[in-house]
Design an enzyme around this catalytic site. Structure first.
Site, PDB file in Angstrom:
ATOM      1  N   ALA A  19       0.847  -1.185   0.000  1.00 31.93           N
ATOM      2  CA  ALA A  19       0.000   0.000   0.000  1.00 31.93           C
ATOM      3  C   ALA A  19       0.882   1.233   0.000  1.00 31.93           C
ATOM      4  O   ALA A  19       2.065   1.164   0.312  1.00 31.93           O
ATOM      5  CB  ALA A  19      -0.911   0.005   1.231  1.00 31.93           C
ATOM      6  N   CYS A  20       0.285   2.363  -0.353  1.00 27.88           N
ATOM      7  CA  CYS A  20       1.042   3.600  -0.313  1.00 27.88           C
ATOM      8  C   CYS A  20       1.359   3.969   1.134  1.00 27.88           C
ATOM      9  O   CYS A  20       0.762   3.462   2.075  1.00 27.88           O
ATOM     10  CB  CYS A  20       0.265   4.720  -0.995  1.00 27.88           C
ATOM     11  SG  CYS A  20      -1.398   4.923  -0.379  1.00 27.88           S
ATOM     12  N   GLY A  21       2.330   4.847   1.296  1.00 25.84           N
ATOM     13  CA  GLY A  21       2.739   5.246   2.627  1.00 25.84           C
ATOM     14  C   GLY A  21       2.193   6.615   2.995  1.00 25.84           C
ATOM     15  O   GLY A  21       2.292   7.569   2.228  1.00 25.84           O
ATOM     16  N   SER A 231      -2.134   6.837  -5.714  1.00 26.87           N
ATOM     17  CA  SER A 231      -3.238   6.052  -5.156  1.00 26.87           C
ATOM     18  C   SER A 231      -4.591   6.414  -5.751  1.00 26.87           C
ATOM     19  O   SER A 231      -5.551   6.674  -5.033  1.00 26.87           O
ATOM     20  CB  SER A 231      -3.303   6.231  -3.645  1.00 26.87           C
ATOM     21  OG  SER A 231      -2.152   5.727  -3.043  1.00 26.87           O
TER      22      SER A 231
END
Length: 262
Positions: A19-21, A231
Site C-alpha cells: 500500500a502507499c505510505g 493512489s
C-alpha cells in the site's frame, strides 16, 4: 517457506498487501517549528519502499507534503507585497500549462475568479525548483509552478476559506469551458489561508530535492502530512499526486475492500 493464510487472534492475512505510505507529524501544542518539516522528511524517506519507480528507476509515481502556510518565508520572499498577518491572506500553489499563451489565459481566469468573490490578487511568486533530480518521464510532464497571494475581504477565517474554495472551483470550471483540452494542465494544488501543498511526480527523496523551500529554516509548521505512492485509478501524473488539499488517503482502502464488498 510456507505462508500462513489463516486468521489467528488479531492477525488477518487480508492486511498483508502493499500500500502507499502515509505519515503525519503534529505538535499538539500548536507551536510551529521547522523541526516538524524535518521529521516529516524523515517519515517520507522511511516510506520510500512504498513508492514505485518507472523503468528508468528514477521517475517516481508521486510524493508530497501538506503543511501550514509558512508566513515567515513568504514575508521574506515577497517583501514588496507587504503581506497581511497570517490568516488574513490566502496562498495558492498552482501548476500551469507550459504554453505561454495558454498560461496567460489561465492566469486571467484565476484572477477573475478571485475577484468575483470580493478578493484580490496581491502578487505572484515563481516557485524555486531544482528539476535535475527528475527522471525523464516526470521531466517531460513537468508543469510551470507558481504561487498566488490573495487578499481577503474583512471576514472571519472560515468564511475566507470558503471564498477561496469557491474561487478555485469557479476557476476550474471557467478553464474547462473556455479552453477545453488546452486547460487540462491548469491545476490548483491548494488555495487556502491555512495550508499549502507541495507535491509532484516524485519518488520520496525527490520532493525535498525539487523544492528548496522545504529545506529553508523559515518554513515552520505545527503539522505536516506526507504521502508516498500514487493512489488513484488512473496513471500517475503531477496533478493527482497526494496529499490532496485537505487529506491523504490509501487507495487500497477503495480498491481491495470496495471490490470485496461488491
Amino acid at each position: 517457506m510456507a505462508v500462513n493464510n489463516k486468521i489467528q487472534g488479531l492477525y488477518d492475512p487480508r492486511n498483508e498487501h502493499d500500500a502507499c505510505g502515509i505519515g503525519a507529524v503534529v505538535n499538539i501544542s500548536g507551536k510551529r517549528d521547522h523541526s516538524i518539516i524535518e521529521y516529516a522528511r524523515e517519515t517520507l524517506l522511511n516510506l520510500h519502499h512504498r513508492g514505485a519507480a518507472g523503468a528508468d528507476e528514477i521517475t517516481g509515481d508521486g510524493a508530497g507534503i501538506l503543511l501550514q502556510i509558512p508566513h515567515e518565508l513568504f514575508a521574506a520572499e515577497t517583501g514588496s507585497l507587504g503581506l497581511p498577518e497570517p490568516g488574513r491572506y490566502g496562498v495558492g500553489m498552482i501548476f500551469w500549462p507550459t504554453d505561454d499563451e495558454v498560461k496567460a489565459c489561465c492566469e486571467s481566469i484565476l484572477q477573475e475568479a478571485i475577484g468575483y468573490y470580493g478578493m484580490k490578487v496581491l502578487g505572484w511568486r515563481p516557485v524555486p525548483v531544482s528539476n535535475d533530480c527528475l527522471g525523464e518521464i516526470a521531466l517531460k510532464a513537468e508543469p510551470a509552478i507558481s504561487q498566488v497571494f490573495v487578499g481577503g475581504p474583512d471576514v472571519g477565517e472560515a468564511e475566507f476559506e470558503r471564498k477561496l474554495y469557491l474561487a478555485r472551483k469557479r476557476a476550474e470550471k471557467l478553464a474547462t469551458d473556455q479552453l477545453g483540452d488546452e486547460g487540462e494542465d491548469f491545476y490548483v494544488c491548494s488555495l487556502s489561508c491555512r495550508t499549502i501543498c507541495y507535491k509532484g511526480m516524485f519518488m520520496a527523496w525527490q520532493l525535498f530535492a525539487y523544492y528548496p523551500d522545504l529545506t529553508n529554516k523559515l518554513v515552520k509548521s505545527a503539522l505536516a502530512i506526507v504521502h508516498q505512492r500514487y493512489s488513484t485509478n488512473t496513471f500517475p501524473n503531477w496533478q493527482l499526486a497526494q496529499p490532496f488539499r485537505c487529506i491523504a488517503h490509501n487507495g487500497e482502502i477503495n480498491t481491495l475492500s470496495g471490490n470485496r464488498n461488491w
